[in-house]
Design a protein around this motif. Structure first.
Motif, short mmCIF file in Angstrom:
data_model
loop_
_atom_site.label_atom_id
_atom_site.label_comp_id
_atom_site.label_asym_id
_atom_site.label_seq_id
_atom_site.Cartn_x
_atom_site.Cartn_y
_atom_site.Cartn_z
N VAL A 61 19.08 109.81 -16.17
CA VAL A 61 19.53 109.16 -14.93
C VAL A 61 18.41 108.32 -14.37
N ASP A 62 18.79 107.23 -13.72
CA ASP A 62 17.76 106.33 -13.22
C ASP A 62 17.84 106.08 -11.71
N THR A 63 18.70 106.82 -11.02
CA THR A 63 18.76 106.65 -9.58
C THR A 63 18.52 108.00 -8.90
N ASP A 64 17.95 107.93 -7.71
CA ASP A 64 17.69 109.15 -6.97
C ASP A 64 19.00 109.84 -6.58
N THR A 65 20.03 109.06 -6.32
CA THR A 65 21.33 109.62 -5.96
C THR A 65 21.90 110.44 -7.11
N ALA A 66 21.83 109.92 -8.31
CA ALA A 66 22.32 110.65 -9.48
C ALA A 66 21.47 111.89 -9.74
N ARG A 67 20.17 111.75 -9.57
CA ARG A 67 19.26 112.89 -9.77
C ARG A 67 19.59 114.01 -8.78
N ALA B 9 21.77 119.24 -7.27
CA ALA B 9 22.68 120.01 -6.41
C ALA B 9 23.64 120.84 -7.26
N ARG B 10 24.13 120.26 -8.35
CA ARG B 10 25.02 121.00 -9.25
C ARG B 10 24.27 122.18 -9.88
N VAL B 11 23.05 121.94 -10.34
CA VAL B 11 22.24 123.00 -10.93
C VAL B 11 21.99 124.10 -9.90
N ASP B 12 21.69 123.71 -8.68
CA ASP B 12 21.45 124.68 -7.62
C ASP B 12 22.68 125.58 -7.44
N GLY B 13 23.86 125.00 -7.41
CA GLY B 13 25.08 125.78 -7.27
C GLY B 13 25.32 126.72 -8.44
N THR C 31 23.22 116.15 2.99
CA THR C 31 23.06 116.83 1.71
C THR C 31 21.63 117.36 1.62
N LYS C 32 21.50 118.59 1.18
CA LYS C 32 20.18 119.19 1.03
C LYS C 32 19.50 118.59 -0.21
N THR C 33 18.32 118.04 -0.03
CA THR C 33 17.55 117.48 -1.14
C THR C 33 16.85 118.61 -1.87
N ARG C 34 16.98 118.63 -3.19
CA ARG C 34 16.37 119.66 -4.03
C ARG C 34 15.40 119.02 -5.00
N THR C 35 14.40 119.80 -5.42
CA THR C 35 13.46 119.37 -6.45
C THR C 35 13.44 120.42 -7.55
N ILE C 36 12.94 120.03 -8.70
CA ILE C 36 12.78 120.98 -9.80
C ILE C 36 11.88 122.13 -9.36
N GLU C 37 10.80 121.81 -8.66
CA GLU C 37 9.87 122.83 -8.22
C GLU C 37 10.56 123.87 -7.33
N GLN C 38 11.44 123.42 -6.44
CA GLN C 38 12.16 124.34 -5.57
C GLN C 38 13.11 125.23 -6.38
N LEU C 39 13.80 124.63 -7.33
CA LEU C 39 14.73 125.41 -8.14
C LEU C 39 13.98 126.46 -8.97
#
Length: 99
Positions: free
Chosen positions: A72-78, A83-87, A4-12
């Motif tokens: 959210v409190d987990t990195d997986t949920a974040r 990923a949803r926002v990216d899509g 899975t591609k890891t995304r950050t707010i900064e990248q988005l």
């Protein structure tokens, strides 16, 4: 299983803020590069579009999902939210660029 591609707010923000803002006639300032500012920018961009426009729904859904990041409190949920926002933003940007 594919990675899975890891995304950050900064990248988005770097990928989507300017093209989306430009497409609807908004300017991007430093505040729009923060989570709350980017969320507001997406909401403002959505408000500039017709309620019947599917792009408006993608922008509203992305803004709503970004708001959920604070709960959210987990990195997986974040990462799932990002990923949803990216899509959603990929679809919105593509649609806006084709108009």
């Amino acid at each position: 299983m594919a990675a899975t591609k890891t995304r950050t707010i900064e990248q988005l923000v770097a990928e989507y803020a300017e093209p989306i803002a430009d497409a609807v006639g908004l300017d991007v300032d430093d505040d729009d590069r923060t989570l709350s500012g980017f969320t507001r920018l997406l909401s403002d961009a959505a408000d500039m579009l017709s309620p019947a426009d599917c792009t408006r729904e993608w922008l509203e859904d992305a803004a709503e999902a970004l708001t959920a990041l604070g709960y959210v409190d987990t990195d997986t949920a974040r990462q799932a939210i990002l990923a949803r926002v990216d899509g959603l933003l990929y679809e919105a940007k593509s649609d806006l660029e084709s108009c």
